[in-house]
Design a protein around this motif. Structure first.
Motif: not given
Lengths: 214, 214
Positions: A40, A42, A50-55, A90, B14, B42, B86-90, B110, B112, B114
């Motif tokens: 995985v 990110h 906006h700033t997007g983020l996806q796993p 990570t 979002k 992340h 934008c914070i992601g945890v997976t 996961s 996400i 904002y």
């Protein structure tokens, strides 16, 4: 995975690790091993407002990283339309207990990649690359599974990123305490974290479960 | 961790999951459990001329997520100056082998988030929050370790994010194949992935190793 042919990438302004530079590693083989071990990543990019983020899942061949998804996905759409991606991978390897609160840390291996997506258009190449993802899941799997049909291939976008601008950051080993703290009667050490693959739980659904006509 | 008091967060424009909406979960307890189980997040944000992304440790108290780092770090600086994060945890839980290549997938959980960073200025509160991070590492650790001194506290920035705009996406269970594929002589199933904490490898460095004057 084929052997990378490029020289190790030199850090750019963005990938030059500034904080904790002693943990910075730019060695290509080290970074590729992290990418190959992890499933995985990110992916971050600027979307409309906006700033997007996806796993998402990633895989590598040579000096390219691949991700797949749907072009109806907002982040994928932004990437296809030219937004620069920042991709992070990570692996957490353990918690580092120091004698001082301040020097507590974690052992980890991470890679940050900057790049622009190149969509893979040609169906045969797209299929070849998706096969590579299945091979990462399990060697030989691309020869076992029912191959994608035309509609399934159309529904899947594969994006390629050249691995030219990337950096890594790693921490390994035990705690590093201040000399003044070493005599304190406080335990220190590393609690390791490992990833364990379990036995496959096979799906034995009866054929007629989803085929009532049989 | 204290009990969250807010009602579950409703999706915003979002955080409304658009793709794979059947995998979308907004239940607060579910999302908080993911945040609490994971150690690494992340964090993405727009920096001066690019979208930046970094892995970092996170912890939660009530309806706030915390991260810590140095304000000399470019991404932290951008967050402190007001860039939206934008914070992601997976957490990856397994690989899903379907009969068709197309339906291969992974099981995962996961979140996400904002939000805008609120820097924690007050030293006592900063110390209390860093203690909470140590407690996540190991219960009781904040009482064992040598506490941070004034300089160490100054060198550490703690940023708080209100958990008001977040979404989760989860996949669990076995493969979901097309009905037409169920009779194919192809195995399917789930290869589970678990995280295992090992025994602590204690650091028995002799006291005089770093204290030659003794």
């Amino acid at each position: 995975m084929q052997r990378p042919s490029n020289p190790p990438s030199a850090p750019t302004q963005k990938t030059q690790v500034k904080r904790g530079a002693k943990k910075a590693h730019y060695d290509q083989a080290t970074l590729y091993a992290i990418l190959d071990e992890a499933f995985v990543c990110h992916v971050a990019a600027q979307q409309a407002d906006h700033t997007g983020l996806q796993p998402t899942l990633h895989w590598r061949e040579g000096d390219r990283l691949y991700i797949h998804g749907s072009s109806k996905n907002g982040l994928f759409r932004a990437l296809i339309e030219g937004a620069e991606a920042c991709i992070g991978v990570t692996l957490l390897d353990g918690i580092v207990f120091a004698r001082s609160a301040f020097h507590h840390s974690v052992n980890y291996r991470s890679v940050i990649i900057y790049g622009y997506a190149k969509p893979i258009i040609e169906p045969q190449e797209k299929r070849r690359l998706l096969d590579l993802m299945l091979e990462k899941f399990s060697t030989g799997r691309s020869q076992e599974a029912r191959p994608p049909n035309e509609n399934e291939l159309k529904a899947t976008d594969v994006l390629a990123f050249e691995l030219t601008e990337m950096s890594g950051k790693l921490r390994t080993g035990g705690p590093v305490d201040d000399a003044a703290d070493m005599a304190l009667p406080i335990w220190a050490g590393v609690k390791p974290l490992t990833r364990q693959w379990g036995e496959i739980d096979y799906d034995h659904a009866p054929i007629d479960h989803t085929s009532p006509s049989q």
